[in-house]
Design an enzyme around this catalytic site. Sequence first.
Site, PDB file in Angstrom:
ATOM      1  N   ALA A  49       2.593  11.680  52.655  1.00  0.00           N
ATOM      2  CA  ALA A  49       1.747  11.213  51.560  1.00  0.00           C
ATOM      3  C   ALA A  49       1.425  12.346  50.597  1.00  0.00           C
ATOM      4  CB  ALA A  49       0.461  10.608  52.121  1.00  0.00           C
ATOM      5  N   GLU A  58      18.560  17.913  56.542  1.00  0.00           N
ATOM      6  CA  GLU A  58      19.286  19.131  56.948  1.00  0.00           C
ATOM      7  C   GLU A  58      18.356  20.101  57.657  1.00  0.00           C
ATOM      8  OE1 GLU A  58      19.254  17.620  54.042  1.00  0.00           O
ATOM      9  OE2 GLU A  58      21.075  17.973  52.883  1.00  0.00           O
ATOM     10  N   CYS A  92      18.238  23.231  50.746  1.00  0.00           N
ATOM     11  CA  CYS A  92      19.019  23.030  51.977  1.00  0.00           C
ATOM     12  C   CYS A  92      20.335  23.793  51.943  1.00  0.00           C
ATOM     13  CB  CYS A  92      19.249  21.538  52.222  1.00  0.00           C
ATOM     14  SG  CYS A  92      17.746  20.740  52.833  1.00  0.00           S
TER      15      CYS A  92
HETATM   16  N1  THU Z   1      16.747  14.632  50.892  1.00  0.00           N
HETATM   17  C1  THU Z   1      17.306  15.125  52.036  1.00  0.00           C
HETATM   18  O1  THU Z   1      16.844  14.805  53.149  1.00  0.00           O
HETATM   19  N2  THU Z   1      18.345  15.971  51.939  1.00  0.00           N
HETATM   20  C2  THU Z   1      18.906  16.364  50.755  1.00  0.00           C
HETATM   21  O2  THU Z   1      19.701  17.274  50.732  1.00  0.00           O
HETATM   22  C3  THU Z   1      18.538  15.653  49.534  1.00  0.00           C
HETATM   23  C4  THU Z   1      17.199  14.992  49.570  1.00  0.00           C
HETATM   24  C5  THU Z   1      15.590  13.731  51.000  1.00  0.00           C
HETATM   25  C6  THU Z   1      14.295  14.370  50.561  1.00  0.00           C
HETATM   26  C7  THU Z   1      13.473  13.161  50.183  1.00  0.00           C
HETATM   27  O3  THU Z   1      12.840  12.664  51.357  1.00  0.00           O
HETATM   28  C8  THU Z   1      14.502  12.144  49.721  1.00  0.00           C
HETATM   29  O4  THU Z   1      15.756  12.604  50.189  1.00  0.00           O
HETATM   30  C9  THU Z   1      14.552  11.988  48.209  1.00  0.00           C
HETATM   31  O5  THU Z   1      14.686  13.210  47.586  1.00  0.00           O
END
Ligand code: THU
Length: 139
Positions: A49, A58, A92
């Site tokens: 939140a 990742e 990441c």
């Molecule tokens: N997200 C990931 O988990 N990995 C990435 O490399 C790109 C973005 C997630 C973060 C957030 O919870 C959602 O995707 C939207 O950005």
Amino acid sequence: MSENDLTGLFDAALAAQRAAYAPYSGYQVGAALRTASGRIFAGCNVENASFPTGICAEAGAISAMVAAGERAIAEMLVLGDGEVLTTPCGACRQRIREFAAPETPIHVADRNGIRASFTQSSLLPHSFGPDNLAASRRD
Ligand code: THU
């Protein structure tokens, strides 16, 4: 890289994606990595939140690997939905770089299969890593 290796990574990432907690973006991501010893670790995005507190898939997979005592990513797969590829975010890419070799394959998939494959260094060229610090150490 054998067909079985990729199937294992894909299945682990897909299972993690299904568990993702992404009620704010609605964008569920699963990631899985394989170490040189053949173990597979997976993670999913976990939102909050308090938006900036959320973590990427990742990061979860890498944390699970390190907590299990492993330090080297041999291959990784990131899985998400949508027309545009779910490529790892900038932060990441840096997290992956810490534990991967330049030629380590990073696959991007959706739930239907692999869509693109990159290497670590193609995703983060001219990167800063452990060697940069070692080179300037004076102890
Ligand atoms: N997200 C990931 O988990 N990995 C990435 O490399 C790109 C973005 C997630 C973060 C957030 O919870 C959602 O995707 C939207 O950005």
